[in-house]
Structure formats: structure tokens, C-alpha cells
Motif scaffolding. Structure first.
Motif, mmCIF file in Angstrom:
data_model
loop_
_atom_site.group_PDB
_atom_site.id
_atom_site.type_symbol
_atom_site.label_atom_id
_atom_site.label_comp_id
_atom_site.label_asym_id
_atom_site.label_seq_id
_atom_site.Cartn_x
_atom_site.Cartn_y
_atom_site.Cartn_z
ATOM 1 N N VAL A 1 17.565 6.489 8.298
ATOM 2 C CA VAL A 1 18.841 5.749 8.497
ATOM 3 C C VAL A 1 19.950 6.397 7.771
ATOM 4 O O VAL A 1 20.999 6.557 8.139
ATOM 5 N N VAL A 2 19.629 7.118 6.559
ATOM 6 C CA VAL A 2 20.860 7.757 5.817
ATOM 7 C C VAL A 2 21.190 9.143 6.609
ATOM 8 O O VAL A 2 22.337 9.310 6.855
ATOM 9 N N VAL A 3 20.180 9.803 7.100
ATOM 10 C CA VAL A 3 20.295 11.001 7.816
ATOM 11 C C VAL A 3 21.141 10.786 8.956
ATOM 12 O O VAL A 3 22.100 11.419 9.392
ATOM 13 N N SER A 4 20.632 9.666 9.618
ATOM 14 C CA SER A 4 21.475 9.375 11.046
ATOM 15 C C SER A 4 22.941 9.044 10.548
ATOM 16 O O SER A 4 23.860 9.261 11.293
ATOM 17 N N SER A 5 23.038 8.122 9.474
ATOM 18 C CA SER A 5 24.489 7.752 9.185
ATOM 19 C C SER A 5 25.243 8.840 8.725
ATOM 20 O O SER A 5 26.669 9.049 9.105
ATOM 21 N N VAL A 6 24.844 9.976 7.957
ATOM 22 C CA VAL A 6 25.689 11.097 7.799
ATOM 23 C C VAL A 6 25.759 11.871 8.763
ATOM 24 O O VAL A 6 27.047 12.435 8.984
ATOM 25 N N PHE A 7 25.014 12.055 9.789
ATOM 26 C CA PHE A 7 25.105 12.824 10.835
ATOM 27 C C PHE A 7 26.247 12.203 11.945
ATOM 28 O O PHE A 7 27.166 12.667 12.395
ATOM 29 N N ALA A 8 26.289 10.710 11.980
ATOM 30 C CA ALA A 8 27.284 9.808 12.700
ATOM 31 C C ALA A 8 28.645 10.180 12.162
ATOM 32 O O ALA A 8 29.720 10.116 12.604
ATOM 33 N N PHE A 9 28.528 10.095 10.950
ATOM 34 C CA PHE A 9 29.904 10.341 10.126
ATOM 35 C C PHE A 9 30.459 11.549 10.251
ATOM 36 O O PHE A 9 32.016 11.839 10.675
ATOM 37 N N GLY A 10 29.543 12.743 10.243
ATOM 38 C CA GLY A 10 30.124 13.825 10.360
ATOM 39 C C GLY A 10 30.701 14.197 11.960
ATOM 40 O O GLY A 10 31.521 14.963 12.290
ATOM 41 N N SER B 1 0.828 -1.058 -0.088
ATOM 42 C CA SER B 1 -0.042 -0.066 0.057
ATOM 43 C C SER B 1 0.950 1.251 0.117
ATOM 44 O O SER B 1 2.071 1.122 0.126
ATOM 45 N N ALA B 2 0.129 2.192 -0.272
ATOM 46 C CA ALA B 2 1.072 3.651 -0.349
ATOM 47 C C ALA B 2 1.569 4.177 1.133
ATOM 48 O O ALA B 2 2.681 4.467 1.204
ATOM 49 N N ALA B 3 0.854 3.750 1.986
ATOM 50 C CA ALA B 3 1.222 4.125 3.259
ATOM 51 C C ALA B 3 2.629 3.117 3.861
ATOM 52 O O ALA B 3 3.259 3.751 4.448
ATOM 53 N N GLY B 4 2.711 2.102 3.469
ATOM 54 C CA GLY B 4 3.686 1.063 3.716
ATOM 55 C C GLY B 4 4.861 1.904 2.898
ATOM 56 O O GLY B 4 5.824 1.822 3.460
ATOM 57 N N ARG B 5 4.631 2.005 1.659
ATOM 58 C CA ARG B 5 5.704 2.812 0.819
ATOM 59 C C ARG B 5 6.497 3.911 1.691
ATOM 60 O O ARG B 5 7.587 3.961 1.734
ATOM 61 N N TRP B 6 5.496 4.765 1.942
ATOM 62 C CA TRP B 6 5.874 5.984 2.632
ATOM 63 C C TRP B 6 6.656 5.770 3.900
ATOM 64 O O TRP B 6 7.724 6.396 4.333
ATOM 65 N N SER B 7 6.285 4.838 4.838
ATOM 66 C CA SER B 7 6.875 4.355 6.010
ATOM 67 C C SER B 7 8.169 3.939 5.631
ATOM 68 O O SER B 7 9.182 4.292 6.530
ATOM 69 N N PHE B 8 8.307 3.028 4.722
ATOM 70 C CA PHE B 8 9.738 2.670 4.126
ATOM 71 C C PHE B 8 10.605 3.578 3.851
ATOM 72 O O PHE B 8 11.587 3.529 4.251
ATOM 73 N N VAL B 9 10.309 4.438 2.866
ATOM 74 C CA VAL B 9 10.928 5.497 2.470
ATOM 75 C C VAL B 9 11.512 6.312 3.411
ATOM 76 O O VAL B 9 12.788 6.857 3.806
ATOM 77 N N LEU B 10 10.714 6.504 4.755
ATOM 78 C CA LEU B 10 10.897 7.692 5.681
ATOM 79 C C LEU B 10 11.861 6.734 6.667
ATOM 80 O O LEU B 10 12.866 7.439 7.013
ATOM 81 N N SER B 11 11.876 5.552 6.648
ATOM 82 C CA SER B 11 12.730 4.679 7.481
ATOM 83 C C SER B 11 14.082 4.794 7.072
ATOM 84 O O SER B 11 15.248 5.125 7.634
ATOM 85 N N VAL B 12 14.027 4.516 5.490
ATOM 86 C CA VAL B 12 15.455 4.488 4.766
ATOM 87 C C VAL B 12 15.905 5.808 4.918
ATOM 88 O O VAL B 12 17.113 6.029 4.990
ATOM 89 N N LEU B 13 15.205 7.012 4.828
ATOM 90 C CA LEU B 13 15.784 8.368 4.961
ATOM 91 C C LEU B 13 16.365 8.544 6.311
ATOM 92 O O LEU B 13 17.202 9.293 6.604
#
Length: 146
Positions: A41-50, A27-39
Motif C-alpha cells: 500500500v505504501v509503495v502504491s501510494s508513493v507511485f501514485a503520488f509521483g 503467527s509469524a506468517a500472518g505478521r509477514w503477510s500484514f507487513v507485506l500488504s502494508v508495504l
């Protein structure tokens, strides 16, 4: 949806007025949840690297400062040893006195060469001889002009 005795699959009775919202993986809500969780993780990784880069920069700066502090502590320890010596002050005072006496003797030498009166030259030579005695380096003949 299948009907199970007045209740749907999700356990909601039709009389209760339940609304149907599809929350499955496709469903669309499931896709948005997945996209937000991946985003996230990416933001957390960038923040941790910095943050890791900043911490390593601070650590290298602190280690350089620690080396500077150690060098200063060594210099201070050396100066403290000089201050602790009992005769260090006496040595400095004696050297200063000798330097002042040498300066006065040098000026008297210049004065002897400019004065024409022999009586005054003799008095200046006598004063120079006394200064040499005080200094501990008296000339053999006691004169300045020779």
C-alpha cells in the motif's frame, strides 16, 4: 488440538499425514503477510503520488504549448489576411520601385556635385527629371542641384 473421532479441528485426518501449520493472526506468517500488504500500500501510494505529479507537470507544459500554438495561429491568420488582399502585392511592388528610384535619384545628386562638365550635368538633370516623372514626385524646376 482436539480430536473429533480421528479428525482434527481443521478437518484433516491423522491417517492422511497432514502437517500442522499455524496460520492464525498471531503467527509469524500472518505478521509477514500484514507487513507485506502494508508495504504494498505504501509503495502504491508513493507511485501514485509521483505519477500524479508527473501528470500535472505534463498538463501545465501542454497548456503552455497550447497558448503558444494559439498565438502562432493568430499571427498566421493576420499574415493570411495580408496575402489575401488584392492590392497588397501591388503596394509592396510600388514601394520597392519607389525605394529603388529614390536611391538612384540620390546617387545622381551625388554625381552632379562631382561632375564639372555643364553638358554632362544637364544630361544627368534630364535623366533625374524623367525618373521623378516615373516616381510621381517631379521637382518644380527638374534639377537635382538646387
Amino acid at each position: 488440538m482436539k480430536d473429533f473421532g480421528g479428525k482434527r479441528e481443521d478437518g484433516c485426518a491423522e491417517e492422511q499425514g497432514c502437517t500442522t501449520t499455524a496460520q492464525g493472526p498471531g503467527s509469524a506468517a500472518g505478521r509477514w503477510s500484514f507487513v507485506l500488504s502494508v508495504l504494498a500500500v505504501v509503495v502504491s501510494s508513493v507511485f501514485a503520488f509521483g505519477l500524479s505529479g508527473n501528470i500535472s507537470g505534463v498538463n501545465s507544459h501542454l497548456s503552455a504549448e497550447a497558448e503558444t500554438v494559439q498565438a502562432l495561429e493568430k499571427k498566421i491568420a493576420g499574415l493570411e489576411q495580408l496575402v489575401r488582399k488584392d492590392d497588397a502585392a501591388k503596394l509592396v511592388r510600388d514601394e520597392l520601385n519607389n525605394a529603388v528610384l529614390a536611391d538612384v535619384l540620390h546617387r545622381l545628386e551625388g554625381l552632379v556635385q562631382r561632375v564639372d562638365d555643364p553638358a554632362l550635368v544637364q544630361k544627368i538633370n534630364d535623366a533625374a527629371a524623367l525618373l521623378r516623372e516615373v516616381q510621381g514626385a517631379a521637382a518644380p524646376d527638374g534639377s537635382l542641384d538646387g
